[in-house]
Structure formats: C-alpha cells, structure tokens
Design a protein around this motif. Structure first.
Motif, PDB file in Angstrom:
ATOM      1  N   ASP A 241      40.028  41.227  51.355  1.00 26.20           N
ATOM      2  CA  ASP A 241      40.729  42.174  50.479  1.00 26.20           C
ATOM      3  C   ASP A 241      39.719  43.077  49.774  1.00 26.20           C
ATOM      4  O   ASP A 241      38.565  42.700  49.559  1.00 26.20           O
ATOM      5  N   ILE A 242      40.185  44.238  49.381  1.00 26.55           N
ATOM      6  CA  ILE A 242      39.388  45.088  48.499  1.00 26.55           C
ATOM      7  C   ILE A 242      40.108  45.136  47.156  1.00 26.55           C
ATOM      8  O   ILE A 242      41.303  45.419  47.087  1.00 26.55           O
ATOM      9  N   VAL A 243      39.379  44.766  46.101  1.00 29.52           N
ATOM     10  CA  VAL A 243      39.988  44.686  44.765  1.00 29.52           C
ATOM     11  C   VAL A 243      39.170  45.530  43.785  1.00 29.52           C
ATOM     12  O   VAL A 243      37.992  45.799  44.005  1.00 29.52           O
ATOM     13  N   ILE A 244      39.838  45.913  42.709  1.00 36.85           N
ATOM     14  CA  ILE A 244      39.122  46.525  41.591  1.00 36.85           C
ATOM     15  C   ILE A 244      39.042  45.464  40.506  1.00 36.85           C
ATOM     16  O   ILE A 244      40.068  44.941  40.056  1.00 36.85           O
ATOM     17  N   ALA A 245      37.831  45.109  40.129  1.00 33.06           N
ATOM     18  CA  ALA A 245      37.655  43.974  39.215  1.00 33.06           C
ATOM     19  C   ALA A 245      36.846  44.399  37.987  1.00 33.06           C
ATOM     20  O   ALA A 245      35.974  45.267  38.067  1.00 33.06           O
ATOM     21  N   ARG A 246      37.175  43.758  36.865  1.00 33.78           N
ATOM     22  CA  ARG A 246      36.437  44.003  35.620  1.00 33.78           C
ATOM     23  C   ARG A 246      35.012  43.463  35.755  1.00 33.78           C
ATOM     24  O   ARG A 246      34.794  42.397  36.332  1.00 33.78           O
ATOM     25  N   VAL A 247      34.074  44.196  35.198  1.00 34.34           N
ATOM     26  CA  VAL A 247      32.668  43.800  35.217  1.00 34.34           C
ATOM     27  C   VAL A 247      32.293  43.340  33.815  1.00 34.34           C
ATOM     28  O   VAL A 247      32.513  44.053  32.835  1.00 34.34           O
TER      29      VAL A 247
ATOM     30  N   ALA B 277      34.151  32.643  45.172  1.00 35.07           N
ATOM     31  CA  ALA B 277      34.197  34.113  45.161  1.00 35.07           C
ATOM     32  C   ALA B 277      35.635  34.593  45.009  1.00 35.07           C
ATOM     33  O   ALA B 277      35.922  35.505  44.218  1.00 35.07           O
ATOM     34  N   GLU B 278      36.563  33.970  45.766  1.00 40.42           N
ATOM     35  CA  GLU B 278      37.973  34.379  45.682  1.00 40.42           C
ATOM     36  C   GLU B 278      38.539  34.093  44.299  1.00 40.42           C
ATOM     37  O   GLU B 278      39.315  34.873  43.745  1.00 40.42           O
ATOM     38  N   LYS B 279      38.117  32.971  43.737  1.00 40.27           N
ATOM     39  CA  LYS B 279      38.627  32.564  42.423  1.00 40.27           C
ATOM     40  C   LYS B 279      38.207  33.572  41.351  1.00 40.27           C
ATOM     41  O   LYS B 279      39.020  34.042  40.554  1.00 40.27           O
ATOM     42  N   ILE B 280      36.928  33.907  41.340  1.00 44.87           N
ATOM     43  CA  ILE B 280      36.419  34.810  40.295  1.00 44.87           C
ATOM     44  C   ILE B 280      36.987  36.215  40.482  1.00 44.87           C
ATOM     45  O   ILE B 280      37.430  36.855  39.524  1.00 44.87           O
ATOM     46  N   LEU B 281      37.004  36.686  41.730  1.00 39.28           N
ATOM     47  CA  LEU B 281      37.514  38.048  41.963  1.00 39.28           C
ATOM     48  C   LEU B 281      39.016  38.128  41.702  1.00 39.28           C
ATOM     49  O   LEU B 281      39.517  39.172  41.262  1.00 39.28           O
ATOM     50  N   SER B 282      39.750  37.038  41.940  1.00 39.28           N
ATOM     51  CA  SER B 282      41.186  37.028  41.621  1.00 39.28           C
ATOM     52  C   SER B 282      41.378  37.173  40.118  1.00 39.28           C
ATOM     53  O   SER B 282      42.187  37.989  39.641  1.00 39.28           O
ATOM     54  N   GLU B 283      40.630  36.368  39.387  1.00 41.37           N
ATOM     55  CA  GLU B 283      40.778  36.346  37.932  1.00 41.37           C
ATOM     56  C   GLU B 283      40.440  37.707  37.315  1.00 41.37           C
ATOM     57  O   GLU B 283      41.141  38.192  36.441  1.00 41.37           O
TER      58      GLU B 283
ATOM     59  N   LYS C  10      34.316  48.466  35.327  1.00 41.08           N
ATOM     60  CA  LYS C  10      34.880  47.831  36.534  1.00 41.08           C
ATOM     61  C   LYS C  10      34.288  48.511  37.756  1.00 41.08           C
ATOM     62  O   LYS C  10      33.616  49.536  37.650  1.00 41.08           O
ATOM     63  N   ASN C  11      34.551  47.928  38.906  1.00 39.83           N
ATOM     64  CA  ASN C  11      34.165  48.562  40.162  1.00 39.83           C
ATOM     65  C   ASN C  11      35.015  47.951  41.272  1.00 39.83           C
ATOM     66  O   ASN C  11      35.785  47.035  41.027  1.00 39.83           O
ATOM     67  N   TRP C  12      34.857  48.497  42.479  1.00 40.77           N
ATOM     68  CA  TRP C  12      35.608  47.911  43.605  1.00 40.77           C
ATOM     69  C   TRP C  12      34.710  46.932  44.342  1.00 40.77           C
ATOM     70  O   TRP C  12      33.504  47.114  44.429  1.00 40.77           O
ATOM     71  N   PHE C  13      35.353  45.882  44.836  1.00 40.79           N
ATOM     72  CA  PHE C  13      34.632  44.834  45.563  1.00 40.79           C
ATOM     73  C   PHE C  13      35.428  44.455  46.796  1.00 40.79           C
ATOM     74  O   PHE C  13      36.649  44.314  46.732  1.00 40.79           O
ATOM     75  N   ARG C  14      34.714  44.237  47.893  1.00 37.06           N
ATOM     76  CA  ARG C  14      35.337  43.604  49.048  1.00 37.06           C
ATOM     77  C   ARG C  14      35.172  42.102  48.833  1.00 37.06           C
ATOM     78  O   ARG C  14      34.066  41.636  48.566  1.00 37.06           O
ATOM     79  N   VAL C  15      36.255  41.370  48.901  1.00 34.17           N
ATOM     80  CA  VAL C  15      36.179  39.916  48.697  1.00 34.17           C
ATOM     81  C   VAL C  15      35.485  39.304  49.909  1.00 34.17           C
ATOM     82  O   VAL C  15      35.979  39.434  51.035  1.00 34.17           O
TER      83      VAL C  15
END
Lengths: 164, 416
Positions: free
Chosen positions: B22-28, B6-12, B147-152
């Motif tokens: 962490d809370i991140v904004i990630a591409r969908v 999960a951390e790997k994909i959300l980091s990328e 994109k959207n926001w995600f809690r890791v």
C-alpha cells in the motif's frame, strides 16, 4: 519522447561514485559540484555527456547515501533519464523528486554509445543502434504525479499537500 | 491477518489498515538533517513557502564536518544556525555527536516514524521506531507538512538463535547477513529481527544491526521494543517514552532468514562493497595503515569498552594510525569516566571529537594512495574515505582493535 546517447556504467554505482563525500564543501556551489559528476566511475563522463543523454546502469544503481545531490548533479549534466536493472530505494525517490525519470529495464541489451529513444507514456525503450526494444516497469502513480510537476517541491508549491 | 512491525506503525500513523504494497500518507514524529544534506533541504523548504509543522521535532545536526575543515563547510554551518534561529527548530552543534546516536539517545521512541536526510537514519529501528533515510526534498516536505508518503514495505523475518561465541558480536552478524543476501538483497524491504538472541542483545548491538540494514538496500530494520528497550530509555531519562511494540504472531512475511549465532565467526567486508564478505581469519596477512573505531555503527560505549579491553597496556604497531571517534558527547563522557579513553590513548589512539570522523572522506583521516583502512563504519565504497585509490575493510570493534595490534587484519580470538 526522449532521444539521446547511452552512457553505460556497471553494477553497484554508489552515491560515492556519483558525487564523492570529499566534494561536500561544494554542495552549496552546485555548478562547481556538478563538474565532478560520476568522476570516480568514469572521469571522462562530464566532458562527453550532452543535453538529453541517458545514464545507463546495471543493478543496484545509486546505492548508499541519501544525498539528493547525486541525482541533482546527474540532472545538471543534462541527463534526461536514468535506466538501470535495479535502483537503490532512496536514490530512486530522490531522482523522481527532482523531476528526473528513473526507468527499470533490462539494460544488458544497451551498449555504451548506443542511441536510445524512450517513450515515457508507452513505457518503451528503443535502442536505435542495435534495434533492441525494451519495456520498463510502471512508476507508481504518486511518483508519476510528482514527475509531472517537475519534482516534489514544485508539486507541493502547486497543490499545498499530497493529493493521492 | 496479523501485522508486521512496519505495517503496524504505518497503520497507526496513517489511520488506515496498511498492508505491504500500500501507499499511505503517514504522520512523521521527527524529521532531521545533517550538515551535508541540510543546506539543500533548507533551500527546498524555503522555496516551498511552507512553515515548520513541529519546530521542536525538527532537528539540524552539525556532525559530518564537525568541527569544519574549511570555509565552505563553515558557511554551510552558519546557514543552518541562522535557519535554526529564524524557525525555532533545534540545532545540535559540532562536538555534540552523530545525528543517529543523538536521535536514539534523546528523541526516538518505539512506534515513532522518523525521517532523516541521511541513509543511516535506520539506526533508531533498534528501539522499534520506523526510521528511514530520505533525500532533501522529502525531508523538506516532512518539515513543512509533518507527514509524507510511504510505500508499506514487505518484510523479511530474520530469526537469530543461539548465543554469540567469544570474539563475535552484532557487527559480525549484520556483515554475515549482508554477505548472504547481497547489497541489494533487501531493496525496499523491512528487515524485522526475531529470536532468542535478539531478546538478549544489548541496545548497542541492536543499533549496530539496524544501522546497517540499508547496506542490503532495506528501507528499515526493526527490533521489538522490550524490557531492554525500556531500560535503555530509562537510562536516558526517557522512561515515559517507552511502550512495548512487536509484530503480531500471525504477521505475514515475504521471507524468513534463519541465522545460527553460535556458528558465526569474526567477519570482514572487503573493498569495495559491503556484501564482499570474508572471515577475518582468512584475511590474515592483509596489511592496513589505519584503523577507525567509531561512527554511527560502532561508536557507542560498549564498542569502546571492547576496543579498550583488547588494546590496553599494549601499544599498536608504530606505522599504523589508530583513530577513535565516540558517537556522542555522552558516550565520550562515559568512556572517560570508565577509563576507556585513557587506556586507548595510552595504546596510541588519536581521539577525535564526537561526530562522523573520517567515515565519509571529509576530514580527520583521509587515506593516501594505496593505503588500506580497517574501520568499524558501515561503508567501504570506492573513494568513500576521501581517495578512490585506497581500500576500506569493515569489521567489528574487536576485530579492529586486534588488527591495530598487529598492523594486519587479525581475528580477535587470537588476542582475547
């Protein structure tokens, strides 16, 4: 400050209790759909609930489907906040996205019919009937920002993007 | 410090060094809706004033009420078709199959982020995609912003060792796991599957397990993408979509849960929660009036093969409805070619069009007062199959087929 009556439910109130799949044909007719809110958990809820009241659950409130119609019909019933010991992930996010606060606190201290007063800013719930006082867990900043705008779509309409 | 999947994909996808919490904004990479959540999503999207970020990665599925049982739902379908025409996004029609199966067959790739307005979007975690269910507002925003926001999420490592005994499958494993940790035992978490049994598991088994992680409250259920994943994608004509992805060896887990597959037995969830599990052998004598084999949990070719293997040339008891719903058109075609459909029909099965079937109580097998159904689906909540006065048990295709033979819950090892 929010003030209203507690409508108490048990643990594991699923989105199927809140708005069953058999009413899916009413999802584009929200006023009709809303007449069935929480019907499978308490069929008298819809006739008893008043503007500003609270839905109070136990643990794992809102488990199941991603249907945003579940918090939507609760909001349409006039409910001003949901309180529960724990809340399923998608339901929590959906409620906030509709501008409906979800507060995690020890709801064992609240009985059905109690009058509650909630201070969203201070993070406190006062049970006026029993005298019990509770605090609720912090809502993440991103969710507070969405809640402040009345939901995710109004937030995006205003900001055009996420401003974290 | 290493990363979980999960951390790997959300980091990328967020171009950050994402860690649990962490809370991140990630591409969908892919956003989709189905016919019961789609109309609200489209209305939110239209109200927002946005336009589609990636029309060719925006999907609408007509699968929950397919074909439609009434005029209101037919009008919702018209609304979705019109939106598809206006916006150039992709629509999957009634009869094509269940959104999660088609996303797995044709769209999801290892390392993708996928959001769907359906809680069982988690299914594509079986091939290493960070796939998660969201509501209509969130998916509308993913449609428009890409994109959207995600809690890791924090991650539970699920370590499975040993081979499945005869009559036991991935479904029994995931029901056992949910029974063990509870319906909220993994709320907000990622479940990451490891171990020799996982390496040997078919893609169908991985999808079954990933599909059900949400029944323990999880945000995502992730399998490493390996040789089996590559072969699956090649089989779907998508070999180029493969890339190996797995957690780092020194990733940090919140908890580790070990399961010895050799000790598992056919398992059943009893009404009205998925974590209310028991062994099939201990429920012997529980009468059922309907058996459902299919859904996004167990409607794949491998599942139909198991059912046909048990049911062929043996007619089910006459006062039981045996309903079979393949998960997609491609599964149906393959099952016809393999002879499974003929075997099931000869054994008394009603074959439904590819789709969600009776799982959510809309049509095609609603239960009567006091009736009980044994289903290979993922939910047994009160009222789920159209009637709060009915009872739903969940089990594997083998247990479902064995129970169809006897009219009561039956351990499949009795008939194998």
């Amino acid at each position: 400050m929010l003030r209203g009556i507690a409508h108490k439910f048990g643990d594991n109130i699923s989105t199927d209790h809140i708005i069953p799949g058999r009413y899916a044909h009413l999802r584009s007719n929200l006023p009709e759909l809303a007449k069935h809110v929480l019907e499978d958990a308490d069929k008298n809820f819809v006739s008893r609930v008043k503007e500003g009241d609270f839905v109070v659950g136990g643990s794992n409130f809102g488990l199941g489907s991603s249907r945003e119609h579940a918090p939507l019909v609760i909001k349409m019933a006039g409910v001003s906040a949901i309180l529960a010991k724990s809340v399923a992930r998608i339901f929590f996010r959906n409620a906030i996205n509709l501008g409906l606060p979800v507060l995690i606190c020890d709801t064992d201290k609240i009985d059905d019919g109690d009058e509650l007063q909630i201070d969203l800013a201070a993070g406190t719930v006062a049970d006026i009937t029993s005298g019990a006082e509770m605090t609720f867990g912090k809502i993440p900043d991103v969710m507070l920002a969405i809640l402040d705008e009345g939901g995710l779509i109004p937030y995006i309409q205003k900001h055009g993007d996420f401003k974290l | 410090m290493g990363k979980t999947l999960a951390e790997k994909i959300l980091s990328e996808k967020s171009d950050t060094d994402a860690k649990a919490g962490d809370i991140v904004i990630a591409r969908v990479d892919l956003a989709f809706v189905q016919d019961t959540t789609g109309p609200l999503t489209v209305r939110h999207f239209q109200a927002s004033g946005m336009s589609l970020a990636n029309p060719e990665r925006t999907l609408l599925f007509i699968d929950h009420a397919a074909p439609s049982p009434n005029a209101s739902l037919s009008n919702d379908h018209i609304f979705l078709r019109e939106f598809s025409r206006q916006s150039n996004c992709i629509i999957s029609e009634a009869g094509d199959g269940i959104c999660h199966q088609i996303v797995a067959e044709a769209y999801a790739s290892p390392g993708d982020i996928i959001v769907g307005a359906d809680s069982h979007t988690v299914t594509s975690g079986g091939l290493g995609a960070f796939a998660t269910g969201m509501g209509s507002s969130d998916v509308a925003v993913a449609f428009g912003l890409g994109k959207n926001w995600f809690r890791v999420p924090e991650t539970f490592k699920i370590e499975v060792k040993g081979d499945f005994p005869k009559g036991v499958s991935a479904k029994d494993l995931v029901l056992h796991l949910i029974g063990k940790i509870g319906a909220d035992g993994a709320t907000y978490k990622s479940l990451e599957f490891h171990g020799e049994s996982v390496g040997k598991m078919s893609m169908a088994g991985r999808f079954t397990i990933a599909n059900m992680v949400v029944e323990a409250g999880a945000k995502v259920g992730l399998f490493p993408a390996d040789k089996t994943t590559r072969e699956y994608l090649e089989g779907e004509g998508r070999g180029n979509d493969y890339r190996p992805i797995k957690a780092d060896a020194d990733a940090v887990y919140e908890d580790t849960i070990e399961i010895d597959a050799t000790r598992l037995e056919p398992t059943v969830s009893r009404p009205h929660t998925v974590d209310n599990t028991a062994l099939a052998k201990d429920l012997k004598g529980t009468k059922i009036q309907q058996v459902v084999i299919g859904t996004c949990t167990n409607g794949r070719l491998e599942d139909l093969a198991v059912a046909a293997g048990i049911l062929k040339k043996r007619r089910p008891v006459r006062d039981l409805r045996l309903i079979v719903a393949p998960a997609s058109r491609s599964v149906l075609l393959d099952a016809i070619a393999m002879g499974y459909i003929a075997e099931l029909v000869e054994a008394g099965a009603i074959i439904l069009p590819p789709g969600c079937g009776p799982c959510l109580g809309l049509h095609q097998g609603a239960l009567g007062d006091g009736e009980a159904c044994l289903s290979t689906a993922n939910r047994n909540f009160e009222g789920r199959m159209g009637n709060p006065k009915s009872f739903i048990y969940l089990a594997s295709p083998a247990t479902a087929a064995a129970s169809a033979l006897t009219g009561e819950i039956t351990d499949p090892r009795e008939v194998l």
